[in-house]
Design a protein around this motif. Structure first.
Motif, short mmCIF file in Angstrom:
data_model
loop_
_atom_site.label_atom_id
_atom_site.label_comp_id
_atom_site.label_asym_id
_atom_site.label_seq_id
_atom_site.Cartn_x
_atom_site.Cartn_y
_atom_site.Cartn_z
N PRO A 237 0.81 -1.23 0.00
CA PRO A 237 0.00 0.00 0.00
C PRO A 237 0.84 1.28 0.00
O PRO A 237 0.44 2.28 -0.61
CB PRO A 237 -0.82 -0.11 1.29
CG PRO A 237 -0.92 -1.59 1.54
CD PRO A 237 0.41 -2.13 1.11
N LEU A 238 2.01 1.27 0.66
CA LEU A 238 2.88 2.44 0.64
C LEU A 238 3.37 2.72 -0.78
O LEU A 238 3.39 3.87 -1.23
CB LEU A 238 4.07 2.24 1.58
CG LEU A 238 3.80 2.41 3.08
CD1 LEU A 238 5.05 2.11 3.89
CD2 LEU A 238 3.30 3.82 3.38
N PHE A 240 1.88 1.76 -3.50
CA PHE A 240 0.70 2.16 -4.26
C PHE A 240 0.40 3.64 -4.06
O PHE A 240 0.15 4.38 -5.01
CB PHE A 240 -0.49 1.30 -3.83
CG PHE A 240 -1.79 1.69 -4.49
CD1 PHE A 240 -2.07 1.28 -5.78
CD2 PHE A 240 -2.73 2.46 -3.82
CE1 PHE A 240 -3.27 1.63 -6.39
CE2 PHE A 240 -3.92 2.82 -4.41
CZ PHE A 240 -4.19 2.39 -5.71
N GLY A 241 0.43 4.09 -2.80
CA GLY A 241 0.17 5.50 -2.51
C GLY A 241 1.19 6.42 -3.13
O GLY A 241 0.84 7.48 -3.67
N GLY A 242 2.47 6.04 -3.07
CA GLY A 242 3.51 6.86 -3.69
C GLY A 242 3.33 6.98 -5.20
O GLY A 242 3.50 8.05 -5.78
N CYS A 243 2.96 5.86 -5.83
CA CYS A 243 2.74 5.88 -7.28
C CYS A 243 1.53 6.73 -7.65
O CYS A 243 1.55 7.44 -8.67
CB CYS A 243 2.56 4.46 -7.79
SG CYS A 243 4.07 3.47 -7.75
N MET A 244 0.49 6.69 -6.84
CA MET A 244 -0.68 7.53 -7.10
C MET A 244 -0.30 9.00 -7.02
O MET A 244 -0.78 9.83 -7.81
CB MET A 244 -1.78 7.21 -6.09
CG MET A 244 -2.44 5.86 -6.29
SD MET A 244 -3.36 5.75 -7.85
CE MET A 244 -4.71 6.87 -7.50
N GLY A 245 0.56 9.35 -6.09
CA GLY A 245 1.02 10.73 -5.99
C GLY A 245 1.78 11.16 -7.24
O GLY A 245 1.63 12.27 -7.72
N ARG A 249 0.21 14.22 -9.56
CA ARG A 249 0.88 15.50 -9.28
C ARG A 249 0.80 16.41 -10.50
O ARG A 249 0.67 15.96 -11.63
CB ARG A 249 2.33 15.28 -8.86
CG ARG A 249 3.19 14.65 -9.93
CD ARG A 249 4.50 14.13 -9.35
NE ARG A 249 5.40 15.19 -8.98
CZ ARG A 249 6.37 15.66 -9.77
NH1 ARG A 249 6.51 15.19 -10.99
NH2 ARG A 249 7.17 16.60 -9.35
N CYS A 300 -3.44 -3.81 -6.33
CA CYS A 300 -2.55 -2.65 -6.49
C CYS A 300 -2.07 -2.53 -7.93
O CYS A 300 -2.07 -1.43 -8.50
CB CYS A 300 -1.35 -2.79 -5.55
SG CYS A 300 -1.75 -2.59 -3.79
N CYS A 303 -5.12 -1.50 -10.25
CA CYS A 303 -5.54 -0.12 -10.01
C CYS A 303 -4.54 0.88 -10.60
O CYS A 303 -4.93 1.88 -11.20
CB CYS A 303 -5.73 0.14 -8.52
SG CYS A 303 -7.26 -0.54 -7.85
#
Length: 343
Positions: A237-238, A240-245, A249, A300, A303
């Motif tokens: 999940p970490l 995944f969150g970094g990639c979403m950012g 951006r 992940c 998505c």
């Protein structure tokens, strides 16, 4: 009466020449370090990972020996490392060419940091081959930090060069051709594929490889399987969150597709491997744990893929709409201007 140059002006000329010569010398040194670092990393990775020179066991066998919940399928390792070494090899040659030798993304974006990354990659190949897992994990962390630092510096260079290009264009100090040939290396230009893409792919693979190396260390130390599970559940999940950012951006150089794409690829490799888990995994974890990680990694990866595709087409449509709204209000015909009327 003849003008006599002041001593300050006379002294400034050789000083400027000396500064330019020093910059060229430093640039040449960086280019040399880049090619040497790449060759060092390539040779040691082949000798250790394929030939098994360090410790006598290839990396594929070691990965099977220390199988974890977030170990991708062996085939995924081979494909991605092929892409990494080919793309970085092309970069190593291209950055020696006059066109890219003093490019801002090479001199300011990389500097000598790429050599440090290659040195860390070399150290990891040796320590992992000899199964010195604590040191191998520490070196992997250093490798990740250097690659992320390269990406950060290159993003800063992109922002600076875009600002210079926009400022020069607004002041009318550059021609249209000079604006087109800026130093930002935006995709899909050749400069992007040569100077930015290789490091995004490398960093995108090392990002999930770092928690994988931590999991390998836990298996090596014989730590309780629950700890390994927590590392896996937290790390995906970490990432995944970094990639979403990176995908969402809005700063110059955004969005970034290569890094999240490689992370999605790694998640797919994990999910594929857990379809038929190794015996060592079945011995340490129950079916519910394995299904959890299989579904989490697949979720992940899927998505990220969906967001990448939707983001790409959304920006494509947005840019087309902006261009349409900026169409001229008048049209010139035979030297005379007429109001533009849409048919």
């Amino acid at each position: 009466m003849t003008d006599v140059a002041s001593p300050d002006v006379v002294a400034a000329a050789p000083r400027d020449g000396g500064d330019k010569k020093a910059r060229k010398t430093r640039a040449g040194l960086n280019n040399l370090l880049n090619i040497l670092g790449y060759l060092l990393s390539l040779v040691t990775s082949y000798l250790g990972g394929v030939a098994g020179w360090f410790g006598g066991v290839p990396n594929s066998e070691l990965s099977s020996k220390y199988q974890t919940l977030i170990t991708p399928s062996a085939a995924y390792f081979g494909y991605i490392w092929t892409v990494i070494f080919i793309s970085e090899g092309i970069f190593a040659v291209a950055q020696l060419l006059p066109k890219y030798r003093e490019h801002p993304l090479v001199q300011r974006g990389l500097g000598s940091v790429y050599f440090l990354a290659c040195s860390a990659q070399t150290a990891w190949s040796i320590t992992f081959g000899y199964q010195i897992m604590p040191v191998a994990f520490a070196v992997m962390c250093v490798l990740l930090v250097t690659l992320l630092f390269i990406l950060r510096r290159q993003w800063d260079v992109v922002a600076e060069e875009e600002m210079k290009t926009e400022t020069s264009a607004s002041l009318g100090e550059t021609s249209d051709e000079e604006v087109e040939e800026d130093m930002t290396a935006r995709p899909p230009t050749a400069a992007y594929w040569l100077l930015r893409f290789p490091f995004a792919v490398h960093a995108g693979w090392i990002a999930p490889a770092t928690p994988l190396m931590l999991s390998v260390l836990l298996v090596y130390q014989g730590v309780d399987a629950a700890v390994e599970l927590w590392v896996a559940v937290i790390s995906l999940p970490l990432l995944f969150g970094g990639c979403m950012g990176l995908l969402l951006r809005e700063e110059p150089g955004a969005p970034v597709y290569a890094f999240p794409g490689v992370v999605a690829y790694a998640c797919a490799g994990i999910c594929w491997e857990l379809q038929a888990p190794a015996y060592s995994i079945l011995a340490r974890h129950d079916e519910a744990t394995i299904n959890l990680m299989k579904n989490l990694s697949g979720f992940c990866g899927l998505c990220l893929l969906v967001v990448m595709i939707s983001r790409f087409f959304a920006l494509l449509i947005r840019d087309a709409c902006i261009k349409w709204n900026q169409r001229p209000d008048t049209v010139e015909i035979d030297g005379e201007e007429y109001p533009y009327i849409q048919a």
